[in-house]
Design a protein around this motif. Sequence first.
Motif, PDB file in Angstrom:
ATOM      1  N   LEU A 317       0.842  -1.188   0.000  1.00  0.00           N
ATOM      2  CA  LEU A 317       0.000   0.000   0.000  1.00  0.00           C
ATOM      3  C   LEU A 317       0.881   1.243   0.000  1.00  0.00           C
ATOM      4  N   ARG A 318       0.602   2.173  -0.902  1.00  0.00           N
ATOM      5  CA  ARG A 318       1.365   3.409  -1.002  1.00  0.00           C
ATOM      6  C   ARG A 318       0.428   4.602  -0.849  1.00  0.00           C
ATOM      7  N   LEU A 319       0.857   5.596  -0.080  1.00  0.00           N
ATOM      8  CA  LEU A 319       0.087   6.811   0.126  1.00  0.00           C
ATOM      9  C   LEU A 319       0.880   8.001  -0.403  1.00  0.00           C
ATOM     10  N   SER A 320       0.183   8.941  -1.032  1.00  0.00           N
ATOM     11  CA  SER A 320       0.850  10.170  -1.442  1.00  0.00           C
ATOM     12  C   SER A 320       1.172  11.008  -0.214  1.00  0.00           C
ATOM     13  N   SER A 321       2.005  12.014  -0.409  1.00  0.00           N
ATOM     14  CA  SER A 321       2.589  12.720   0.734  1.00  0.00           C
ATOM     15  C   SER A 321       1.581  13.523   1.547  1.00  0.00           C
ATOM     16  N   GLY A 322       0.446  13.886   0.951  1.00  0.00           N
ATOM     17  CA  GLY A 322      -0.528  14.700   1.672  1.00  0.00           C
ATOM     18  C   GLY A 322      -1.695  13.935   2.251  1.00  0.00           C
ATOM     19  N   MET A 323      -1.631  12.619   2.260  1.00  0.00           N
ATOM     20  CA  MET A 323      -2.773  11.833   2.736  1.00  0.00           C
ATOM     21  C   MET A 323      -3.039  12.010   4.227  1.00  0.00           C
ATOM     22  N   GLY A 324      -2.087  12.537   4.962  1.00  0.00           N
ATOM     23  CA  GLY A 324      -2.312  12.775   6.380  1.00  0.00           C
ATOM     24  C   GLY A 324      -3.477  13.707   6.641  1.00  0.00           C
ATOM     25  N   ALA A 325      -3.780  14.573   5.681  1.00  0.00           N
ATOM     26  CA  ALA A 325      -4.894  15.512   5.845  1.00  0.00           C
ATOM     27  C   ALA A 325      -6.237  14.804   5.888  1.00  0.00           C
ATOM     28  N   TYR A 326      -6.281  13.558   5.420  1.00  0.00           N
ATOM     29  CA  TYR A 326      -7.533  12.821   5.349  1.00  0.00           C
ATOM     30  C   TYR A 326      -7.617  11.692   6.369  1.00  0.00           C
ATOM     31  N   ASP A 327      -6.702  11.665   7.320  1.00  0.00           N
ATOM     32  CA  ASP A 327      -6.757  10.716   8.438  1.00  0.00           C
ATOM     33  C   ASP A 327      -6.915   9.274   7.940  1.00  0.00           C
ATOM     34  N   PHE A 328      -6.144   8.897   6.932  1.00  0.00           N
ATOM     35  CA  PHE A 328      -6.281   7.532   6.432  1.00  0.00           C
ATOM     36  C   PHE A 328      -5.823   6.536   7.496  1.00  0.00           C
ATOM     37  N   ALA A 329      -6.651   5.525   7.713  1.00  0.00           N
ATOM     38  CA  ALA A 329      -6.335   4.464   8.666  1.00  0.00           C
ATOM     39  C   ALA A 329      -6.365   3.125   7.949  1.00  0.00           C
TER      40      ALA A 329
END
Length: 333
Positions: A317-329
């Motif tokens: 699983l890969r997340l882009s650098s700004g995904m923290g803004a969307y509280d991905f869990a």
Amino acid sequence: MRKSSALVFVLPLLLCGCRQDVPASDKRTAEMMGTFVSVTVYHADAAQRQDALDAAFARAEALEQVLSPTIGDSELCRLNAAACGQPVTVSADLAAVLDAALFYQAQSGGALDCTLGGLIDLWCIGTDHPRVPAPAEIAPFLPDGSPRIQWDGRQVEFAEDSVQLHFGAVAKGYIADEMKKTLADCGMESALIVLGGNVHTLGTKPDGSPWEIAVTNPFTEVAIAGSLRVSGESVVTSGDYERYFEENGVRYHHILDPADGFPADSGLASATIIADSSLACDALSTAVFVLGPEAGMTLIESLPDTECILIETDGTLRLSSGMGAYDFAEVTP
């Protein structure tokens, strides 16, 4: 041969609690553009809720008559029936969708290509008679680097007889955006719009908290890969499990690679895009799926206010650098 069609693979988690001051809601569902369209609106006035739903679905139905590749008298089908070299003036809606498709085609280096309608018809994926075409059948439909259409913002002219426009990678996103605009114009401030795997949100949930959206695990139909929280943004996923058929033990999905005309084999099982525009999410989810994890992530990181969740075929699983803004869990198996 076995077929499968997963109509909804990004699922809204409506956890609004039990507060007594939450406005009443209405929900309406209809089938169009090859999927189910569901809209839930929250507002204190029942008549205004119904008027908003009427207007939003009327707009969607009108757009289906413009953009559908299967309704014989749709504007798109009439355009595709035009002779090569014959300029055709198109409506403002079709022009907007074509402009967007060509924009994202250029941004993705051709990974998204709206001129492959003939190739899509050749594969027949999503119908009762899918088939694996021979390479010789595919070759005439592939882009060769020369302009396949002439477009001046008002008129379309096909450069080759094999060219057929198909907006499967952008149409549902455009419709979702237009439904959201219509709901807002009707006074709605909180609504959830779902078109198959396209989720769009208007405002927040009625209690003021973000909408919680679950991203399906592409390797199983009964689990999720994780969840995120959005307020007004759209979330769209493209995956190899959405529509496919199997033949001789091989699975052929519906996202075709313009490079060779076969289902994309990029190393991704799904690509989820988050942005304000559902059309942008729709187009980019397809383009990124075709590009693969490295080039796809590079594209997303180059775009403002756009994030992604990529799930590779090996489960990475890969997340882009700004995904923290969307509280991905992430949900681990």
